[in-house]
Every structure is written in C-alpha cells, then in structure tokens.
Write an enzyme that holds these catalytic residues in place. Structure first.
Site, PDB file in Angstrom:
ATOM      1  N   GLY A  29       0.844  -1.204   0.000  1.00 29.14           N
ATOM      2  CA  GLY A  29       0.000   0.000   0.000  1.00 29.14           C
ATOM      3  C   GLY A  29       0.870   1.241   0.000  1.00 29.14           C
ATOM      4  O   GLY A  29       2.084   1.176   0.214  1.00 29.14           O
ATOM      5  N   SER A  30       0.227   2.387  -0.228  1.00 28.23           N
ATOM      6  CA  SER A  30       0.999   3.616  -0.455  1.00 28.23           C
ATOM      7  C   SER A  30       1.794   4.050   0.777  1.00 28.23           C
ATOM      8  O   SER A  30       2.909   4.571   0.642  1.00 28.23           O
ATOM      9  CB  SER A  30       0.066   4.744  -0.910  1.00 28.23           C
ATOM     10  OG  SER A  30      -0.967   4.945   0.037  1.00 28.23           O
ATOM     11  N   ASP A  86      -6.287  -0.092   6.407  1.00 26.84           N
ATOM     12  CA  ASP A  86      -7.440   0.633   5.874  1.00 26.84           C
ATOM     13  C   ASP A  86      -8.261   1.258   6.997  1.00 26.84           C
ATOM     14  O   ASP A  86      -8.902   2.293   6.792  1.00 26.84           O
ATOM     15  CB  ASP A  86      -8.301  -0.309   5.021  1.00 26.84           C
ATOM     16  CG  ASP A  86      -7.509  -0.826   3.849  1.00 26.84           C
ATOM     17  OD1 ASP A  86      -7.064   0.005   3.034  1.00 26.84           O
ATOM     18  OD2 ASP A  86      -7.287  -2.052   3.755  1.00 26.84           O
ATOM     19  N   LYS A  96      -7.632  -4.647   6.860  1.00 28.12           N
ATOM     20  CA  LYS A  96      -6.589  -4.539   5.841  1.00 28.12           C
ATOM     21  C   LYS A  96      -7.039  -5.269   4.586  1.00 28.12           C
ATOM     22  O   LYS A  96      -7.971  -6.054   4.611  1.00 28.12           O
ATOM     23  CB  LYS A  96      -5.271  -5.154   6.351  1.00 28.12           C
ATOM     24  CG  LYS A  96      -4.541  -4.232   7.300  1.00 28.12           C
ATOM     25  CD  LYS A  96      -3.168  -4.761   7.716  1.00 28.12           C
ATOM     26  CE  LYS A  96      -2.203  -5.034   6.593  1.00 28.12           C
ATOM     27  NZ  LYS A  96      -1.956  -3.902   5.699  1.00 28.12           N
ATOM     28  N   GLY A  97      -6.309  -5.010   3.502  1.00 32.71           N
ATOM     29  CA  GLY A  97      -6.595  -5.714   2.260  1.00 32.71           C
ATOM     30  C   GLY A  97      -7.147  -4.847   1.159  1.00 32.71           C
ATOM     31  O   GLY A  97      -7.510  -5.342   0.095  1.00 32.71           O
ATOM     32  N   GLU A 105       0.215 -10.310   4.022  1.00 32.72           N
ATOM     33  CA  GLU A 105       0.387  -9.345   5.124  1.00 32.72           C
ATOM     34  C   GLU A 105       0.110 -10.007   6.467  1.00 32.72           C
ATOM     35  O   GLU A 105       0.830  -9.789   7.451  1.00 32.72           O
ATOM     36  CB  GLU A 105      -0.546  -8.151   4.928  1.00 32.72           C
ATOM     37  CG  GLU A 105      -0.137  -7.257   3.775  1.00 32.72           C
ATOM     38  CD  GLU A 105      -1.153  -6.203   3.428  1.00 32.72           C
ATOM     39  OE1 GLU A 105      -0.763  -5.197   2.812  1.00 32.72           O
ATOM     40  OE2 GLU A 105      -2.350  -6.361   3.752  1.00 32.72           O
TER      41      GLU A 105
HETATM   42  C1  5RP Z   1      -2.996  -3.666   1.283  1.00 31.33           C
HETATM   43  C2  5RP Z   1      -3.276  -3.031   2.591  1.00 31.33           C
HETATM   44  C3  5RP Z   1      -2.796  -1.629   2.763  1.00 31.33           C
HETATM   45  O1  5RP Z   1      -1.939  -1.590   3.830  1.00 31.33           O
HETATM   46  C4  5RP Z   1      -3.982  -0.745   3.003  1.00 31.33           C
HETATM   47  O2  5RP Z   1      -4.859  -0.873   1.905  1.00 31.33           O
HETATM   48  C5  5RP Z   1      -3.580   0.711   3.217  1.00 31.33           C
HETATM   49  O3  5RP Z   1      -3.099   1.246   2.016  1.00 31.33           O
HETATM   50  P1  5RP Z   1      -2.688   2.777   1.910  1.00 31.33           P
HETATM   51  O4  5RP Z   1      -1.482   2.963   2.755  1.00 31.33           O
HETATM   52  O5  5RP Z   1      -2.411   2.973   0.431  1.00 31.33           O
HETATM   53  O6  5RP Z   1      -3.847   3.611   2.361  1.00 31.33           O
HETATM   54  O7  5RP Z   1      -3.839  -3.592   3.493  1.00 31.33           O
HETATM   55  O8  5RP Z   1      -3.533  -4.973   1.234  1.00 31.33           O
END
Ligand code: 5RP
Length: 230
Positions: A29-30, A86, A96-97, A105
């Site tokens: 994720g970002s 999330d 998450k996910g 993860e």
């Molecule tokens: C990916 C995840 C990420 O950690 C989650 O979606 C958060 O992403 P971001 O930092 O881009 O908001 O669980 O599977």
C-alpha cells in the site's frame, strides 16, 4: 494532499523501530511504500537490513531500491514489520486488504516480533466497518461464500479490475469486498469467516499490532497495545 503528508510523516516515524541487522517485513500500500522508500535511503547511509515483502509490488519496489531481500523459507521470525491499514480502532484491531495483499500481510504479521502500522488520520475509527472488509477466497467457492456472507447481513461485491475481469491476488485468489456497516464484535466475525471452507483469509487483524503511528496534520500520534505482543 494532506493525507500524503500524514502518510510520509508516519512512515518516517516508523524507521526508529528498525535496528541494524534486522529482518524487516515490508508492507503493502501507499503508506508502507513510503516506508520502503525511506528504508532504501537509510541503506545508503549504512543501515543493514534484509526485507521480506508482503506483495509482488512491494518486492519489486524494494528490489528497485537495492534493499536485500529474503524469504520465510530462510527466516521464520521477523524482527519488525511496517505495514499500512485501511482502518484501525481503539484496540488497534485493523481492517486490511484494500490493496489485495491481506493474506501475505497477515502471514508476515503473524511471524513478526513487532508490528508497526503506519497510517494517515482518515484510517482512525471508533468501530471498524466503514471500509468494506476484504475476504480472500478461492475462485471455486466464490459464489458460495458470497451467499453465506450476504446471509450474515453484508452487501458483497466481487473485486474487479477496470476492465471488469475479477481481481486476482498474488496467490491466485479472488477478493470479496464485504460491507457490514459497523462491526461491533470483530473477533466473532473473524471466527465465523475463518470457519467457512473456501475462505483463504479475511481482512480483520486482531491482536496482531504493537504500535500504530498515525500522521495527523503536522504531528505523528503513537498508539500502543500493551498485551500480549508488547
Ligand atoms: C494492502 C493493505 C494496505 O496496507 C492498506 O490498503 C492501506 O493502504 P494505503 O497505505 O495505500 O492507504 O492492506 O492490502
């Protein structure tokens, strides 16, 4: 762009949990990618770590930055994992996910001595469930499981790419995005979902996190869960 600054600040703050010589779980994720980039910079000034990525995308990013990588085949205990979320609640339970990497993860988090979550302030909630909860399923069972989760009261959508083909995870599975509304009892829902044959993993992370670092405006707030992973 306030969220981007909060993500960057949280990611930067997470680096103090990384020590020389550590095996580091690299999240997805970002926000986790910000942390991976910052780790790449620290490597140039002498930090020595080896990373175990939680997704193909994070692996490619880490490799492009010259971060030495290893695998769970070689190390079954990870010193610290830095990952995003999330949503998180006051008990540091997560959804998450959102990026579809929840299976790896969760495996990496389960093998980590310390799990540090980096997030912007939009991720903080009192009760989990505003974000649609991802459930990773094997394609063979997707319709069956979608019906079962609908019967629990959720609105369920098969995640798709823009071309409307089903989204495929790094391990060849599908994702059902499940809108439960508020989830008052995450542990019970987690058990219910885990008990469904065909569910590979769900996006509820319970009792897995030590620290959440949340960027908020110009500050980084730190939330700790004291037991049992202190
Ligand atoms: C990916 C995840 C990420 O950690 C989650 O979606 C958060 O992403 P971001 O930092 O881009 O908001 O669980 O599977």
């Amino acid at each position: 762009m306030a969220n981007d600054q909060e993500k960057e600040a949280a990611a930067r703050a997470s680096l103090r949990f990384v020590n020389d010589g550590d095996i580091v779980g690299l999240g997805s994720g970002s926000t986790a990618e910000c942390a991976i980039r910052l780790l790449g910079e620290r490597l140039k000034s002498g930090l020595r770590i080896r990373g175990i990525p939680t997704s193909v995308r994070s692996k490619e990013l880490a490799a492009s930055l010259g971060i030495p990588l290893t695998t769970l085949d070689d190390y079954q205990q990870i010193d610290v994992t830095i990952d995003g979320a999330d949503e998180f609640d006051p008990e540091l339970r997560l959804i998450k996910g959102g990026g579809g990497a929840l299976l790896r993860e969760k495996i990496i988090a389960s093998a980590s001595k310390k799990v540090v979550i980096v997030a912007d302030s939009s991720k903080q909630v009192q009760v989990l469930g505003k974000f649609p909860m991802p459930v990773e399923v094997i394609p063979f069972a997707q319709a069956l499981i979608a019906n079962k989760i609908t019967a629990l009261g959720a609105s369920v959508t098969l995640r798709q790419y823009v071309d409307e083909n089903p989204f495929v995870t790094d391990d060849g599975h599908r994702i059902l995005d499940c809108r439960f509304g508020q989830i008052p009892d995450p542990p019970t829902l987690a058990h219910t979902l885990s008990d469904m044959p065909g569910v590979v993993e769900h996006g509820l992370f319970i009792n897995m996190v030590n620290v959440v670092l949340m960027g908020k405006g110009d500050e980084v707030m730190e939330f700790r869960r004291l037991k049992p992973r202190d």
